[in-house]
Design an enzyme around this catalytic site. Structure first.
Site, PDB file in Angstrom:
ATOM      1  N   SER A   8       1.226  -1.252   0.173  1.00  0.00           N
ATOM      2  CA  SER A   8       0.116   0.017   0.016  1.00  0.00           C
ATOM      3  C   SER A   8       0.529   1.475  -0.398  1.00  0.00           C
ATOM      4  CB  SER A   8      -0.737   0.112   0.993  1.00  0.00           C
ATOM      5  OG  SER A   8      -1.209   0.825   0.876  1.00  0.00           O
ATOM      6  N   HIS A  31      -1.552  -0.933  -4.532  1.00  0.00           N
ATOM      7  CA  HIS A  31      -2.599  -1.184  -3.673  1.00  0.00           C
ATOM      8  C   HIS A  31      -2.879   1.239  -3.515  1.00  0.00           C
ATOM      9  CE1 HIS A  31      -5.989  -2.341  -1.304  1.00  0.00           C
ATOM     10  NE2 HIS A  31      -6.094  -1.019  -0.211  1.00  0.00           N
ATOM     11  N   ASP A  33      -5.105   3.216  -2.321  1.00  0.00           N
ATOM     12  CA  ASP A  33      -6.433   4.205  -1.157  1.00  0.00           C
ATOM     13  C   ASP A  33      -6.538   5.587  -1.415  1.00  0.00           C
ATOM     14  OD1 ASP A  33      -6.608   1.471   0.745  1.00  0.00           O
ATOM     15  OD2 ASP A  33      -4.234   2.461   1.506  1.00  0.00           O
ATOM     16  N   MET A  35      -8.954   7.602  -0.319  1.00  0.00           N
ATOM     17  CA  MET A  35      -9.935   8.069   0.319  1.00  0.00           C
ATOM     18  C   MET A  35     -10.656   9.916   0.609  1.00  0.00           C
ATOM     19  SD  MET A  35      -8.128   6.983   4.465  1.00  0.00           S
ATOM     20  CE  MET A  35      -7.257   5.790   4.031  1.00  0.00           C
ATOM     21  N   HIS A  64      -8.442   1.265  -4.181  1.00  0.00           N
ATOM     22  CA  HIS A  64      -9.733   0.688  -3.060  1.00  0.00           C
ATOM     23  C   HIS A  64     -10.195   2.124  -2.617  1.00  0.00           C
ATOM     24  CE1 HIS A  64      -9.866  -0.374   1.374  1.00  0.00           C
ATOM     25  NE2 HIS A  64     -10.685  -0.460   0.409  1.00  0.00           N
ATOM     26  N   MET A  66     -12.814   4.172  -0.672  1.00  0.00           N
ATOM     27  CA  MET A  66     -13.155   4.855   0.214  1.00  0.00           C
ATOM     28  C   MET A  66     -13.213   5.700   0.506  1.00  0.00           C
ATOM     29  SD  MET A  66      -9.914   2.749   3.188  1.00  0.00           S
ATOM     30  CE  MET A  66      -8.894   2.695   1.830  1.00  0.00           C
ATOM     31  N   MET A 135     -12.024  -5.989   5.328  1.00  0.00           N
ATOM     32  CA  MET A 135     -10.969  -4.935   6.303  1.00  0.00           C
ATOM     33  C   MET A 135     -10.526  -5.438   7.462  1.00  0.00           C
ATOM     34  SD  MET A 135     -10.336  -2.418   4.852  1.00  0.00           S
ATOM     35  CE  MET A 135      -9.339  -1.259   5.849  1.00  0.00           C
ATOM     36  N   GLY A 140      -9.704   3.916   6.912  1.00  0.00           N
ATOM     37  CA  GLY A 140      -9.175   5.574   7.136  1.00  0.00           C
ATOM     38  C   GLY A 140      -7.864   5.700   7.545  1.00  0.00           C
ATOM     39  N   PHE A 141      -7.165   5.358   8.080  1.00  0.00           N
ATOM     40  CA  PHE A 141      -5.426   4.856   8.480  1.00  0.00           C
ATOM     41  C   PHE A 141      -4.812   4.381   8.651  1.00  0.00           C
ATOM     42  CE2 PHE A 141      -8.686   8.419  10.648  1.00  0.00           C
ATOM     43  CZ  PHE A 141      -7.311   9.670  10.272  1.00  0.00           C
ATOM     44  N   GLY A 142      -3.349   4.197   8.004  1.00  0.00           N
ATOM     45  CA  GLY A 142      -3.009   3.363   7.942  1.00  0.00           C
ATOM     46  C   GLY A 142      -2.080   2.972   9.458  1.00  0.00           C
ATOM     47  N   ASP A 173      -6.843  -6.274   4.331  1.00  0.00           N
ATOM     48  CA  ASP A 173      -6.183  -5.104   4.175  1.00  0.00           C
ATOM     49  C   ASP A 173      -6.471  -3.802   5.625  1.00  0.00           C
ATOM     50  OD1 ASP A 173      -5.097  -2.296   3.887  1.00  0.00           O
ATOM     51  OD2 ASP A 173      -7.163  -2.282   2.534  1.00  0.00           O
ATOM     52  N   GLY A 174      -5.604  -4.740   6.465  1.00  0.00           N
ATOM     53  CA  GLY A 174      -4.892  -4.036   7.658  1.00  0.00           C
ATOM     54  C   GLY A 174      -4.172  -4.137   8.843  1.00  0.00           C
ATOM     55  N   GLY A 175      -3.280  -3.864   9.011  1.00  0.00           N
ATOM     56  CA  GLY A 175      -2.440  -4.672   9.455  1.00  0.00           C
ATOM     57  C   GLY A 175      -1.881  -5.791   9.564  1.00  0.00           C
TER      58      GLY A 175
END
Length: 225
Positions: A8, A31, A33, A35, A64, A66, A135, A140-142, A173-175
């Protein structure tokens, strides 16, 4: 499905995006993002950046969205050259029409679900998608911590996909990092978005290789060859 890694660029240096894209030559996707500060409380990248990145890298773009009103904007990302365009189930008002339009423009169509959104109501849409994105943080935030609560939903989603019989990718996606990717792969994911775990590493190529190897432990035997 073969393991795919999608770094990302939300975690990259925005002042050097072309160089940052070039720093991950072994990535399957890049990726992006998108937003809009409405659907999520953050503002990132838009169509002009996607168009510029498309010219700067041969790695396909995994966009992606959002954003509010993805039905209006998603086709434009496909037209801009994105190889995959994912819309959020929570934001789309005409998901079938939008997913079909994305496909008609030559991109893969993805449907994303927030952590608290159940997957079962969307089973009838499986024939319209090339990828489901779950998700594993609140969007909303990395840099957020992985939510283990999503793992049971990930397993249920893999069961739905397998029952459907289609070749639908299952993305998380996420963490996602060296400590969480194996759990995601074991639960059924095969496409992994990784931000800080790649762009926060001194050697981005090695970081991608390590993530791919960790996830591949759970790939079907035919995909390990």
């Amino acid at each position: 499905m073969a393991v795919q890694i999608s770094p990302s660029i939300l975690a990259a240096d925005f002042a050097r995006l072309a160089d940052e894209a070039a720093a991950v030559p072994n990535a399957d996707w890049l990726h992006v993002d998108v937003m809009d500060y409405h659907f999520v409380p953050n503002l990132t990248l838009g169509l002009p950046v996607v168009e510029a990145l498309r010219k700067a890298t041969a790695t396909p773009l995994d966009c992606h969205l959002m954003i509010d009103d993805p039905d209006r904007w998603a086709p434009q990302y496909a037209e801009a050259g994105a190889g995959s365009v994912t819309i959020h189930a929570e934001a789309a008002k005409a998901p079938v029409r939008t997913l079909r339009e994305i496909r008609s423009l030559g991109a893969r169509a993805g449907l994303a679900l927030n952590p608290a959104t159940a997957v079962e109501p969307y089973e009838d849409l499986l024939g319209e998608v090339d990828m489901l994105l779950l998700m594993t943080v609140e969007p909303g935030f990395g840099g957020q911590k992985f939510l283990d609560v999503v793992l049971p939903k990930l397993r249920r989603t893999r069961e739905l996909i397998d029952r459907h019989g289609g070749r639908i990718w299952l993305q998380v996606d996420g963490g996602v990092d060296a400590g969480t990717i194996e759990r995601c792969a074991e639960a059924g994911a095969d496409v992994f978005v990784a931000g800080s775990a790649v762009y926060g590493a001194a050697d981005r190529v090695a970081a991608i290789d390590a993530l791919r190897a960790a996830a591949a432990v759970y790939a079907p035997p035919s995909e390990k060859l």
